[in-house]
Design a protein around this motif. Structure first.
Motif, PDB file in Angstrom:
ATOM      1  N   ILE A   1       0.848  -1.197   0.000  1.00 20.20           N
ATOM      2  CA  ILE A   1       0.000   0.000   0.000  1.00 20.20           C
ATOM      3  C   ILE A   1       0.875   1.236   0.000  1.00 20.20           C
ATOM      4  CG2 ILE A   1      -1.796   1.269   1.219  1.00 20.20           C
ATOM      5  CD1 ILE A   1      -2.658  -1.313   2.450  1.00 20.20           C
ATOM      6  N   ASP A   2       0.641   2.105  -0.944  1.00 22.29           N
ATOM      7  CA  ASP A   2       1.486   3.284  -1.099  1.00 22.29           C
ATOM      8  C   ASP A   2       1.463   4.175   0.141  1.00 22.29           C
ATOM      9  OD1 ASP A   2       3.184   4.721  -3.114  1.00 22.29           O
ATOM     10  OD2 ASP A   2       1.814   6.333  -2.524  1.00 22.29           O
ATOM     11  N   ARG A   3       2.605   4.775   0.366  1.00 18.92           N
ATOM     12  CA  ARG A   3       2.826   5.663   1.500  1.00 18.92           C
ATOM     13  C   ARG A   3       1.785   6.779   1.606  1.00 18.92           C
ATOM     14  NH1 ARG A   3       8.112   7.475   0.184  1.00 18.92           N
ATOM     15  NH2 ARG A   3       7.504   9.576  -0.360  1.00 18.92           N
ATOM     16  N   SER A   4       1.314   7.277   0.459  1.00 15.79           N
ATOM     17  CA  SER A   4       0.360   8.387   0.489  1.00 15.79           C
ATOM     18  C   SER A   4      -0.927   8.004   1.233  1.00 15.79           C
ATOM     19  CB  SER A   4       0.039   8.840  -0.937  1.00 15.79           C
ATOM     20  OG  SER A   4      -0.376   7.753  -1.713  1.00 15.79           O
ATOM     21  N   PHE A   5      -1.344   6.746   1.135  1.00 15.63           N
ATOM     22  CA  PHE A   5      -2.539   6.301   1.868  1.00 15.63           C
ATOM     23  C   PHE A   5      -2.248   6.183   3.354  1.00 15.63           C
ATOM     24  CE2 PHE A   5      -3.087   4.541  -2.407  1.00 15.63           C
ATOM     25  CZ  PHE A   5      -4.296   5.125  -2.733  1.00 15.63           C
ATOM     26  N   VAL A   6      -1.037   5.668   3.650  1.00 11.54           N
ATOM     27  CA  VAL A   6      -0.669   5.472   5.051  1.00 11.54           C
ATOM     28  C   VAL A   6      -0.631   6.814   5.781  1.00 11.54           C
ATOM     29  CG1 VAL A   6       1.174   4.669   6.585  1.00 11.54           C
ATOM     30  CG2 VAL A   6       0.573   3.347   4.545  1.00 11.54           C
ATOM     31  N   GLN A   7      -0.135   7.824   5.089  1.00 10.20           N
ATOM     32  CA  GLN A   7      -0.067   9.146   5.698  1.00 10.20           C
ATOM     33  C   GLN A   7      -1.452   9.702   6.012  1.00 10.20           C
ATOM     34  OE1 GLN A   7       2.499  10.979   2.890  1.00 10.20           O
ATOM     35  NE2 GLN A   7       4.316  10.639   4.151  1.00 10.20           N
ATOM     36  N   GLY A   8      -2.426   9.350   5.166  1.00  9.22           N
ATOM     37  CA  GLY A   8      -3.771   9.873   5.352  1.00  9.22           C
ATOM     38  C   GLY A   8      -4.516   9.247   6.522  1.00  9.22           C
TER      39      GLY A   8
ATOM     40  N   THR B   1       4.723   6.470  12.231  1.00  6.88           N
ATOM     41  CA  THR B   1       4.335   6.691  13.635  1.00  6.88           C
ATOM     42  C   THR B   1       3.668   5.451  14.239  1.00  6.88           C
ATOM     43  OG1 THR B   1       2.096   7.457  13.142  1.00  6.88           O
ATOM     44  CG2 THR B   1       3.839   9.132  13.109  1.00  6.88           C
ATOM     45  N   ALA B   2       3.676   5.425  15.582  1.00  6.44           N
ATOM     46  CA  ALA B   2       3.021   4.337  16.318  1.00  6.44           C
ATOM     47  C   ALA B   2       1.518   4.347  16.050  1.00  6.44           C
ATOM     48  CB  ALA B   2       3.300   4.473  17.812  1.00  6.44           C
ATOM     49  N   GLU B   3       0.939   5.541  15.879  1.00  5.11           N
ATOM     50  CA  GLU B   3      -0.507   5.648  15.637  1.00  5.11           C
ATOM     51  C   GLU B   3      -0.874   4.997  14.309  1.00  5.11           C
ATOM     52  OE1 GLU B   3       1.299   8.740  16.363  1.00  5.11           O
ATOM     53  OE2 GLU B   3       0.997   8.022  18.417  1.00  5.11           O
ATOM     54  N   GLN B   4      -0.057   5.276  13.294  1.00  5.65           N
ATOM     55  CA  GLN B   4      -0.313   4.668  11.984  1.00  5.65           C
ATOM     56  C   GLN B   4      -0.243   3.144  12.100  1.00  5.65           C
ATOM     57  OE1 GLN B   4       2.724   6.548   9.644  1.00  5.65           O
ATOM     58  NE2 GLN B   4       1.480   8.331   9.151  1.00  5.65           N
ATOM     59  N   GLN B   5       0.794   2.652  12.796  1.00  8.59           N
ATOM     60  CA  GLN B   5       0.946   1.202  12.923  1.00  8.59           C
ATOM     61  C   GLN B   5      -0.261   0.606  13.643  1.00  8.59           C
ATOM     62  OE1 GLN B   5       3.473  -0.422  15.829  1.00  8.59           O
ATOM     63  NE2 GLN B   5       3.777  -2.368  14.743  1.00  8.59           N
TER      64      GLN B   5
END
Ligand code: C2E
Ligand code: MG
Ligand code: MG
Ligand code: MG
Length: 285
Positions: A202-209, A241-245
């Motif tokens: 999954i592309d980074r741009s989605f993870v950032q969102g 970030t931990a939140e993203q994970q």
């Protein structure tokens, strides 16, 4: 006046083209020399499972320029493709990756790790690509089951049947495939089922969102779900970030890669860190 303007504009264009041509031409020669002089290097970024255990690495190309220092791949891969240098550069990458895999094979801490290698579409569609990969694995006595090739959706532009046939040949030898930058390309869903893909990245741009807006969170949930439904491994790129994970874990995402777990580093640093982390986990068990 108009004709003067036109002539000026045309001259300007020709001049710009010429400059670009010269720049490309010198870049081509510089890149060829870089391969010859051993200025290319692979960096390694860890990929971890749901427990944070390292399961593999992605090899990321760097050009260690004698004057300009480290140059990122986005600054020269495109030009290398245009100049017809991908057989040379991509070939070097695959050789270096297989050499590393063959070294890891003998190491009790590193032998389980997979190594993911980026392959540009232009490189993949070349006629002798499969032969080259299989010969290189043989030459270095690297385990094909540990080699993962990362392709982007753009590879399907040459025709799905051709791509599927090439992928199947390599798949039969044990090589796995990941679809890189997933979600940023087009026609993906249509093609997914017809290609032997084992992993979606999954592309980074989605993870950032994910933690920024509810829309982004919904989007990633459905992408992960789709991957899981299709029976492929879902890896999230660019986790910082931990939140993203935490959010991604909750979605069912199986693997992670990003600065939060480790930046791309030199082979020596990667091996040192990985051996330390793997031994630590083993003593805990
Ligand atoms: P990619 O394959 O999608 O690789 C991931 C990129 O994201 C890498 O950039 C990596 O350093 C960066 N990254 C990883 N984690 C994070 C994070 O948490 N935050 C942020 N902001 N970035 C993160 P890099 O190394 O500059 O590579 C860029 C692209 O160049 C790669 O994207 C890939 O498409 C291409 N590339 C790299 N090596 C090769 C190669 O050997 N051959 C080919 N054909 N392309 C390559
Ligand atoms: Mg990649
Ligand atoms: Mg990517
Ligand atoms: Mg990319």
């Amino acid at each position: 006046f108009n004709s003067i303007l036109a002539v000026t504009m045309i001259c300007g264009c020709v001049y710009a083209l010429q400059r670009e041509f010269t720049a490309h031409h010198s870049m081509k020669r510089e890149l060829q020399a870089a391969v010859r002089n051993g200025e290319l290097q692979l960096f390694f970024q860890p990929q971890v499972d749901r427990k944070g255990v390292i399961v593999g690495a992605e090899a990321l190309l760097r050009w260690k320029h004698p004057q300009r220092g480290y140059i990122a791949p986005d600054a020269f891969i495109g030009i290398a493709e245009e100049c017809g240098l991908m057989p040379l550069i991509g070939g070097w990458v695959l050789k270096d990756a297989c050499n590393t895999l063959s070294k890891w094979r003998e190491d009790p801490h590193l032998s389980t790790l997979t190594l993911a290698v980026n392959v540009s579409a232009i490189q993949f569609v070349s006629e002798d690509f499969e032969r080259f990969v299989l010969d290189t694995l043989d030459l270095y006595r690297a385990d094909p089951n540990k080699l993962k090739l990362e392709l982007t959706e753009s590879v399907t532009l040459v025709g799905i049947a051709t791509v599927a046939a090439k992928m199947n040949t390599l798949r039969e030898a044990g090589i796995t495939f990941a679809l890189d930058d997933f979600g940023t390309g087009y026609s993906s869903l249509n093609h997914l089922g017809r290609l032997p893909i084992q992993q979606l990245k999954i592309d980074r741009s989605f993870v950032q969102g994910v933690t920024e807006n509810p829309q982004g969170a919904k989007l990633i949930k459905s992408i992960v779900k789709m991957g899981l439904d299709l029976g492929v491994t879902v890896l999230a790129e660019g986790v910082e970030t931990a939140e993203q994970q935490a959010f991604l874990l909750n979605c069912g995402c199986q693997q992670f890669q990003g600065y939060y777990f480790g930046r791309p580093v030199s082979i020596d640093a990667f091996e040192r860190d990985s051996i330390a982390r793997i031994s630590e986990i083993r003593t805990m068990l």
